[in-house]
Design a protein around this motif. Structure first.
Motif, short mmCIF file in Angstrom:
data_model
loop_
_atom_site.label_atom_id
_atom_site.label_comp_id
_atom_site.label_asym_id
_atom_site.label_seq_id
_atom_site.Cartn_x
_atom_site.Cartn_y
_atom_site.Cartn_z
N LEU A 54 39.44 36.40 29.12
CA LEU A 54 38.14 37.06 29.23
C LEU A 54 37.57 37.02 30.64
O LEU A 54 36.74 37.85 30.99
N ASP A 55 38.03 36.07 31.49
CA ASP A 55 37.56 36.05 32.87
C ASP A 55 38.01 37.29 33.65
O ASP A 55 37.45 37.60 34.69
N TYR A 56 38.99 38.00 33.15
CA TYR A 56 39.47 39.23 33.80
C TYR A 56 38.49 40.39 33.61
O TYR A 56 38.50 41.34 34.38
N VAL A 57 37.69 40.33 32.57
CA VAL A 57 36.79 41.44 32.22
C VAL A 57 35.69 41.58 33.27
O VAL A 57 35.06 40.60 33.66
N GLY A 58 35.49 42.82 33.71
CA GLY A 58 34.42 43.10 34.67
C GLY A 58 34.82 44.11 35.71
O GLY A 58 35.91 44.67 35.69
N GLN A 59 33.89 44.34 36.63
CA GLN A 59 34.11 45.27 37.75
C GLN A 59 34.51 44.44 38.96
O GLN A 59 33.75 43.56 39.39
N TRP A 60 35.69 44.72 39.50
CA TRP A 60 36.23 43.99 40.65
C TRP A 60 36.41 44.97 41.80
O TRP A 60 36.77 46.13 41.58
N GLN A 61 36.18 44.50 43.03
CA GLN A 61 36.35 45.42 44.15
C GLN A 61 36.63 44.70 45.46
O GLN A 61 36.34 43.51 45.62
N GLY A 122 30.64 29.98 43.98
CA GLY A 122 29.74 30.70 43.08
C GLY A 122 30.04 32.18 42.93
O GLY A 122 29.31 32.91 42.27
N VAL A 123 31.12 32.67 43.55
CA VAL A 123 31.49 34.08 43.48
C VAL A 123 32.85 34.19 42.79
O VAL A 123 33.80 33.50 43.17
N TRP A 124 32.95 35.06 41.78
CA TRP A 124 34.22 35.26 41.07
C TRP A 124 35.17 36.06 41.95
O TRP A 124 34.81 37.13 42.46
N GLN A 125 36.41 35.56 42.07
CA GLN A 125 37.44 36.26 42.84
C GLN A 125 38.76 36.18 42.09
O GLN A 125 39.00 35.26 41.30
N ASP A 129 47.80 42.34 43.29
CA ASP A 129 48.70 43.08 44.19
C ASP A 129 48.44 42.74 45.65
O ASP A 129 48.45 43.61 46.53
N GLY A 130 48.15 41.46 45.92
CA GLY A 130 47.94 40.99 47.29
C GLY A 130 46.56 41.25 47.86
O GLY A 130 46.32 40.96 49.03
N VAL A 131 45.63 41.77 47.06
CA VAL A 131 44.29 42.10 47.54
C VAL A 131 43.28 41.17 46.87
O VAL A 131 43.26 41.03 45.65
N VAL A 132 42.43 40.53 47.70
CA VAL A 132 41.38 39.68 47.17
C VAL A 132 40.25 40.56 46.64
O VAL A 132 39.67 41.36 47.39
N LEU A 133 39.97 40.43 45.35
CA LEU A 133 38.91 41.20 44.70
C LEU A 133 37.76 40.27 44.34
O LEU A 133 37.97 39.12 43.97
N THR A 134 36.54 40.81 44.41
CA THR A 134 35.34 40.09 44.03
C THR A 134 34.70 40.79 42.87
O THR A 134 34.58 42.02 42.85
N ARG A 135 34.27 40.01 41.86
CA ARG A 135 33.60 40.62 40.70
C ARG A 135 32.18 40.96 41.10
O ARG A 135 31.48 40.15 41.71
N VAL A 136 31.74 42.16 40.74
CA VAL A 136 30.39 42.64 41.09
C VAL A 136 29.66 43.07 39.82
O VAL A 136 30.27 43.31 38.78
N GLY A 137 28.34 43.18 39.94
CA GLY A 137 27.52 43.76 38.88
C GLY A 137 27.44 42.97 37.60
O GLY A 137 27.51 43.54 36.52
#
Length: 138
Positions: A54-61, A122-125, A129-137
């Motif tokens: 469930l930690d995968y769920v969300g908007q990542w960018q 305190g920020v979800w990451q 595919d080799g790219v660091v994504l941050t969860r937003v919103g």
């Protein structure tokens, strides 16, 4: 039907022509049934994200990638790399360790997750595919 093999079955490439044709003389009921079955087959492959993922769920960018994973297992992905845009929309077919596959039937794409979702200061990451994504919103 004029495009059949020796057993009277339609050739594979003729199915698309048959389904998309606008000839009103053809029986619409078989076409409707076939299209309905295809729609259910293609949309019915989505499975909810398992509780342990469930930690995968969300908007990542990141600057070069956007990834949305819904609770019902639907994924929307877009990546810009060297002037080329890649987009994938579809259901998660399975999780393989930390990785996950998205697709329909035999057409799938594997997303390699080298760092699963975790909080960093305190920020979800996560790294996909080799790219660091941050969860937003949230």
């Amino acid at each position: 039907m004029e495009n059949t093999n020796s057993e009277g079955h339609m050739k594979q490439n003729e199915w698309i022509k048959y389904l998309c044709s606008t000839n009103p003389k053809k029986d619409l009921i078989p076409r409707f049934i076939i299209l309905t079955c295809l729609i259910f087959l293609l949309t019915g492959c989505s499975k909810p994200v398992p509780e342990n993922k469930l930690d995968y769920v969300g908007q990542w960018q990141s600057e070069e990638m956007r990834l949305f994973i819904s609770r019902d297992g639907t994924v929307a992905y877009k990546r810009w790399k060297k002037g080329v845009t890649t987009s994938i929309d579809g259901p998660i077919t399975e999780f393989i360790g930390d990785d996950f596959e998205v697709g329909v039937l035999f057409i799938t794409t594997r997303f390699e997750v080298s760092t699963p979702p975790k909080q960093v200061d305190g920020v979800w990451q996560m790294v996909v595919d080799g790219v660091v994504l941050t969860r937003v919103g949230e």
